[in-house]
Design a protein around this motif. Structure first.
Motif, short mmCIF file in Angstrom:
data_model
loop_
_atom_site.label_atom_id
_atom_site.label_comp_id
_atom_site.label_asym_id
_atom_site.label_seq_id
_atom_site.Cartn_x
_atom_site.Cartn_y
_atom_site.Cartn_z
N ALA A 88 0.83 -1.21 0.00
CA ALA A 88 0.00 0.00 0.00
C ALA A 88 0.87 1.26 0.00
CB ALA A 88 -0.93 -0.01 1.20
N ASP A 89 1.69 1.40 -1.03
CA ASP A 89 2.63 2.54 -1.09
C ASP A 89 2.31 3.52 -2.20
OD1 ASP A 89 3.27 0.96 -3.24
OD2 ASP A 89 5.32 0.50 -2.58
N GLY A 90 1.19 3.25 -2.93
CA GLY A 90 0.80 4.16 -4.00
C GLY A 90 1.38 3.83 -5.36
N MET A 264 -3.14 2.88 2.43
CA MET A 264 -2.23 3.81 1.75
C MET A 264 -2.00 5.07 2.58
SD MET A 264 -3.54 3.53 -2.22
CE MET A 264 -2.67 5.03 -2.67
#
Length: 327
Positions: A88-90, A264
């Motif tokens: 969930a880091d973009g 995120m």
């Protein structure tokens, strides 16, 4: 001893400040590498066209490279379950559809993702316009004709769909139930063959995307009865809205939204949400979307998440009532 304690506290405070500064720097650096945009349909599809248009804009807006990863299959389940497992880091985001967010959990006994809790809802993107059309052979020329004929011949009128449980099926079922009509459903393998069945007169009615139907309407091969949306399109000003003819009907579900894996970072979500708003504000993009009868739905992450939940309730109840299962 006192000086030693002060020194220790100073070290701890400096370390905390450095950590916060490091986190802030990381957020400011996003993106520092390629972003992957997952699209739940194959190349050449409507979702693919929208996804690639947005990917091109996003690359320029964030000054990075963006690749489109097409993952068609199982009504979007393959794409959604893949994204749900990503970091969930973009750097992996997803053009989700209403089917993925609000239909699948009711159509299948087991779906390998939670439509709400496994994703970060970033921003709504577009709504697809739909039309209710009739075949020329049906003798139906207006919405009033449709209602009159359906009530005079219970079970006599047929409607085509692009398949069991998709939007083209569920919306006509919702019309039938809310208006107390008895219509016969004829499913096809895709909206293209279904539309051709209305053109040929094999079936009487269909709810289909405007971009697919309008060429047939313009050619005079089918009759347009109503269009979706909150405002009549300038190109179809003479065609009434469904909500003018049947105000009790809910909005036709045809939206896309940008989502990512759950959890995120807020700063990353904010950057991506701003990119979507800029994309929808851009005149060139608006023109391209309008040509495909896709209408911007600017809004917040919370609004599109709430909409997904509300439509899950509306259409989930209908799916349950109709006892539809795709397993």
């Amino acid at each position: 001893m006192e000086n030693t304690g002060i020194q220790r506290r100073s070290v701890v405070m400096l370390a905390a400040a450095a950590a916060l500064g490091s986190q802030s720097a990381l957020a400011q650096e996003y993106p520092s590498r390629t972003i992957k945009l997952v699209v739940p349909q194959g190349p050449g599809s409507g979702a693919d066209a929208t996804g690639r248009q947005f990917a091109d804009f996003l690359a320029k807006y964030l000054n990075t490279s963006v690749i489109v990863d097409n993952k068609p299959g199982a009504n979007g389940i393959l794409a959604a379950s893949t994204v749900a497992k990503e970091k969930a880091d973009g750097y992996t985001v997803f053009l989700s559809s209403v089917s993925i967010a609000s239909f699948n959990q009711h159509l299948y006994k087991k779906v390998p993702y939670d439509a709400i809790n496994d994703f970060t809802y970033i921003a709504p993107v577009v709504d697809a316009s739909f039309m209710v059309i009739a075949s020329k052979r049906s003798g139906i020329k207006t919405w009033a004709d449709f209602l009159k004929k359906a009530r005079a011949e219970p079970g006599g009128l047929t409607f085509a769909s692009g398949g069991l449980g998709n939007s083209t099926h569920l919306y006509m079922e919702k019309i039938a139930r809310d208006l107390k009509l008895d219509l016969r459903h004829i499913p096809y393998k895709g909206s293209g063959p279904a539309l051709m069945s209305v053109v040929s007169g094999e079936t009487d009615l269909m709810c289909v995307t405007t971009v697919s139907a309008l060429p047939q309407v313009d050619a005079g091969t089918v009759i347009a009865l109503a269009q979706s949306g909150e405002k009549r399109s300038a190109r179809m000003a003479n065609i009434p809205l469904v909500n003018e003819l049947a105000p009790q009907m809910p909005a036709l579900p045809g939206w896309y939204a940008l989502v990512g894996p759950a959890g995120m970072p807020a700063d990353v979500v904010k950057k991506l949400s701003a990119a979507v708003i800029a994309f929808l504000d851009d005149d060139q993009n608006k023109k391209k979307l309008n040509e495909q009868f896709l209408f911007p739905i600017p809004g917040t992450s919370e609004q599109i998440k709430n909409r997904a939940q509300q439509e899950s309730k509306i259409w989930g109840d209908l799916i349950k009532t109709l006892n539809i299962s795709l397993d």
